[in-house]
Design an enzyme around this catalytic site. Structure first.
Site, PDB file in Angstrom:
ATOM      1  N   ASP A   1       0.869  -1.184   0.000  1.00  0.00           N
ATOM      2  CA  ASP A   1       0.000   0.000   0.000  1.00  0.00           C
ATOM      3  C   ASP A   1       0.906   1.233   0.000  1.00  0.00           C
ATOM      4  O   ASP A   1       1.795   1.359   0.834  1.00  0.00           O
ATOM      5  CB  ASP A   1      -0.881  -0.040   1.255  1.00  0.00           C
ATOM      6  CG  ASP A   1      -1.949   1.039   1.254  1.00  0.00           C
ATOM      7  OD1 ASP A   1      -3.106   0.711   1.578  1.00  0.00           O
ATOM      8  OD2 ASP A   1      -1.637   2.202   0.962  1.00  0.00           O
TER       9      ASP A   1
ATOM     10  N   ASP B   1      -3.752   2.124  -5.240  1.00  0.00           N
ATOM     11  CA  ASP B   1      -2.449   2.114  -4.556  1.00  0.00           C
ATOM     12  C   ASP B   1      -2.229   0.887  -3.676  1.00  0.00           C
ATOM     13  O   ASP B   1      -1.349   0.883  -2.841  1.00  0.00           O
ATOM     14  CB  ASP B   1      -2.287   3.389  -3.721  1.00  0.00           C
ATOM     15  CG  ASP B   1      -2.916   3.298  -2.338  1.00  0.00           C
ATOM     16  OD1 ASP B   1      -3.983   2.668  -2.220  1.00  0.00           O
ATOM     17  OD2 ASP B   1      -2.334   3.842  -1.399  1.00  0.00           O
ATOM     18  N   GLU B   2      -3.013  -0.149  -3.905  1.00  0.00           N
ATOM     19  CA  GLU B   2      -3.013  -1.244  -2.943  1.00  0.00           C
ATOM     20  C   GLU B   2      -3.272  -2.571  -3.657  1.00  0.00           C
ATOM     21  O   GLU B   2      -4.145  -2.645  -4.511  1.00  0.00           O
ATOM     22  CB  GLU B   2      -4.148  -0.934  -1.972  1.00  0.00           C
ATOM     23  CG  GLU B   2      -4.262  -1.796  -0.797  1.00  0.00           C
ATOM     24  CD  GLU B   2      -5.549  -1.464  -0.018  1.00  0.00           C
ATOM     25  OE1 GLU B   2      -5.877  -2.255   0.857  1.00  0.00           O
ATOM     26  OE2 GLU B   2      -6.218  -0.460  -0.316  1.00  0.00           O
TER      27      GLU B   2
HETATM   28  P1  TTP Z   1      -5.266   4.920   1.245  1.00  0.00           P
HETATM   29  O1  TTP Z   1      -4.236   3.891   0.899  1.00  0.00           O
HETATM   30  O2  TTP Z   1      -6.354   4.542   2.188  1.00  0.00           O
HETATM   31  O3  TTP Z   1      -4.575   6.204   1.893  1.00  0.00           O
HETATM   32  P2  TTP Z   1      -3.190   6.878   1.549  1.00  0.00           P
HETATM   33  O4  TTP Z   1      -2.405   6.095   0.548  1.00  0.00           O
HETATM   34  O5  TTP Z   1      -3.440   8.306   1.165  1.00  0.00           O
HETATM   35  O6  TTP Z   1      -2.452   6.917   2.936  1.00  0.00           O
HETATM   36  P3  TTP Z   1      -1.828   5.679   3.751  1.00  0.00           P
HETATM   37  O7  TTP Z   1      -2.061   4.454   2.915  1.00  0.00           O
HETATM   38  O8  TTP Z   1      -0.367   6.001   3.895  1.00  0.00           O
HETATM   39  O9  TTP Z   1      -2.542   5.675   5.044  1.00  0.00           O
HETATM   40  O10 TTP Z   1      -5.943   5.462  -0.075  1.00  0.00           O
HETATM   41  C1  TTP Z   1      -5.225   5.623  -1.290  1.00  0.00           C
HETATM   42  C2  TTP Z   1      -5.704   6.845  -2.033  1.00  0.00           C
HETATM   43  O11 TTP Z   1      -7.095   6.747  -2.296  1.00  0.00           O
HETATM   44  C3  TTP Z   1      -5.521   8.133  -1.263  1.00  0.00           C
HETATM   45  O12 TTP Z   1      -4.238   8.709  -1.455  1.00  0.00           O
HETATM   46  C4  TTP Z   1      -6.627   9.004  -1.786  1.00  0.00           C
HETATM   47  C5  TTP Z   1      -7.715   8.022  -2.178  1.00  0.00           C
HETATM   48  N1  TTP Z   1      -8.790   8.032  -1.149  1.00  0.00           N
HETATM   49  C6  TTP Z   1      -9.906   8.841  -1.338  1.00  0.00           C
HETATM   50  O13 TTP Z   1     -10.010   9.512  -2.357  1.00  0.00           O
HETATM   51  N2  TTP Z   1     -10.885   8.842  -0.376  1.00  0.00           N
HETATM   52  C7  TTP Z   1     -10.791   8.108   0.777  1.00  0.00           C
HETATM   53  O14 TTP Z   1     -11.695   8.174   1.639  1.00  0.00           O
HETATM   54  C8  TTP Z   1      -9.626   7.289   0.969  1.00  0.00           C
HETATM   55  C9  TTP Z   1      -9.474   6.456   2.213  1.00  0.00           C
HETATM   56  C10 TTP Z   1      -8.662   7.278  -0.014  1.00  0.00           C
HETATM   57 MG    MG Z   2      -2.169   4.052   0.720  1.00  0.00          MG
END
Ligand code: TTP
Ligand code: MG
Length: 452
Positions: free
Chosen positions: A11, A105-106
């Protein structure tokens, strides 16, 4: 269940914000917020520097501005995010043929299917570090966190514990102890609603869940969910990593404890569902054209109505507006008693078509009009904070702010180091939008929306 830590979960860290900091050197090390900048927008993500101030995904933007007024507030560049995502998925594809993307991203990777034979702790740490280094190189500097474990549950938990920019391997045998004290929210499938119901039974942690009476769990959550949770509480998770996840629609549904007879009482439910599903859509990097409202009545009759918009959208506000409209259309059914309400999205595309979207035109029901998947944004009055531009004399840069016929641009790129700011007339003929175009769709892109 296999006694080997064969699932890897990767991730990216603060994904959208990290891409912005990569491409905007003056923002590195600073609080950055990406999301909807309108009056009712929400935060998509915040850089770790902004999270210190309490900023979180899905927080209303006005609250984020209050908590951290000095952050850079950017509208987001999906072309750049999709390009980075593609590069990451390629790296993972080199590791195993079994890669299951969950969002942009995951992803999960089945290491065994990739031919890994050494599952010692040390070998897995080294592998995970190598993957992170490859991701960093392939994305021009993005950091990822990686978790490895004997199931999807463990791998994902491990990557969360590894955040940011780290690796955690949960060795087989440790699983049951490792999760005992975690809140129930850490269990896959437990969202805010389920957590609230469990809370009513006094179940707060995974250890509490193990103690809960099976009959009570069944009554509160239904037999299928109760059974699944009872297993997950003991870290029993045999969900396979599966590369085939062509998801064509996503939805959220609420089954009510008591039937609703008043449309007004359902409106806040629709609004909340729209926000939940909107967040999932944005996370997947898609836009949707079709919005569906489903009602199941007290007599078990099921009704759904859909509306296909002229342009693809991803804002909670628009989804809610259309879903509420569909609810109004079906108000006559509500008197029969509503036991379940659901909001769904389908007709996914990789790009917005905001230029074509007008709510007024959305009201003409069920008309499908085909438009090309991408519409270039392009007039000077549409410059949004964070957008890429280029100027004939000053070169490439990004929009820092605009209004009153002017655009302020910071002239810098990922490779340039922090650059100067200039304010220009918005109609300067030498200034042009310079967006990163999303990569052309490949089959794998179909799989990026989480099922539900
Ligand atoms: P995440 O992987 O949940 O968050 P992140 O990568 O920003 O942070 P981290 O993993 O380090 O905690 O989500 C990936 C992307 O998806 C995030 O950058 C933006 C988008 N996203 C949204 O648009 N709305 C949301 O509610 C979430 C959780 C994520
Ligand atoms: Mg992330």
């Amino acid at each position: 269940m296999r006694p080997r830590a064969f699932v890897l979960h990767l991730d990216l860290d603060a994904f959208f914000a990290a891409v912005e900091q990569r491409d905007k050197p003056s923002l590195r090390g600073k609080p950055v917020v990406v999301g909807g900048l309108g009056p009712r927008g929400v935060v998509s993500t915040a850089s770790y520097e902004a999270r210190v101030f309490g900023l979180r995904s899905a927080m209303p933007m006005h609250q984020a501005r209050r908590l951290c007024p000095n952050a850079a507030f950017l509208a987001g560049r999906f072309g750049a995010y999709r390009t980075a995502s593609r590069a990451v998925m390629r790296v993972l594809g080199g590791l195993s043929p079994l890669v299951e993307p969950l969002s942009l991203d995951e992803a999960y990777v089945d290491l065994e299917a990739g031919g890994q034979t050494d599952f010692s702790h040390q070998a897995l740490i080294e592998l995970a570090q190598a993957v992170r280094a490859q991701v960093k190189a392939a994305t021009n500097g993005l950091t990822a966190s990686v978790g490895v474990g004997s199931s999807k549950f463990m791998a994902k938990l491990a990557s969360e514990q590894a955040k940011p920019d780290g690796v955690v391997v949960i060795d087989p045998g440790q699983e049951v102890d490792r999760i005992a004290s975690l809140p129930v929210r850490a269990v896959p499938g437990v969202g805010p609603m389920t957590a609230e119901r469990l809370q009513r039974l006094g179940v707060k942690t995974v250890a509490d869940l193990r103690q809960a009476l099976p009959g009570e769990l069944r009554r509160e959550l239904g037999p299928a969910v109760a059974k699944m949770l009872a297993r997950l509480a003991w870290a029993e998770d045999d969900r396979p990593v599966s590369a085939e996840r062509v998801v064509k629609s996503i939805s959220v549904e609420d089954t009510f404890a008591q039937d609703h007879f008043d449309p007004a009482a359902l409106e806040p439910v629709v609004a909340r569902d729209a926000a939940l599903i909107g967040a999932r859509l944005r996370r997947s990097g898609h836009f949707a054209r079709t919005i569906t409202l489903k009602l199941k009545l007290a007599d078990f009759a099921s009704h759904s109505r859909s509306r296909t918009l002229l342009g693809a959208v991803d804002s909670d506000e628009t989804i809610a507006q259309v879903a509420l409209d569909l609810l109004r259309d079906q108000a006559h059914l509500v008197a029969r008693g509503v036991r379940l309400l659901g909001v769904g999205l389908s007709g996914f595309t990789a790009a917005a078509q905001e230029a074509l979207f007008e709510v007024a035109s959305a009201r003409s029901d069920e008309t499908r009009v085909e438009f090309p998947a991408t519409v270039a944004r392009g007039r000077s009055e549409h410059y949004r904070p964070g957008d890429d531009v280029t100027h004939q004399d000053f070169g490439p840069g990004w929009v820092w702010g605009s209004g009153l016929g002017r655009v302020t641009v910071r002239f810098e790129t990922a490779a340039s180091g922090p650059g100067p700011i200039r304010t220009l007339p918005a109609d300067d003929p030498k200034l042009r939008p310079n967006p990163v175009l999303p990569p052309p769709d490949e089959e794998e892109d179909e799989a990026e929306v989480e099922a539900g």
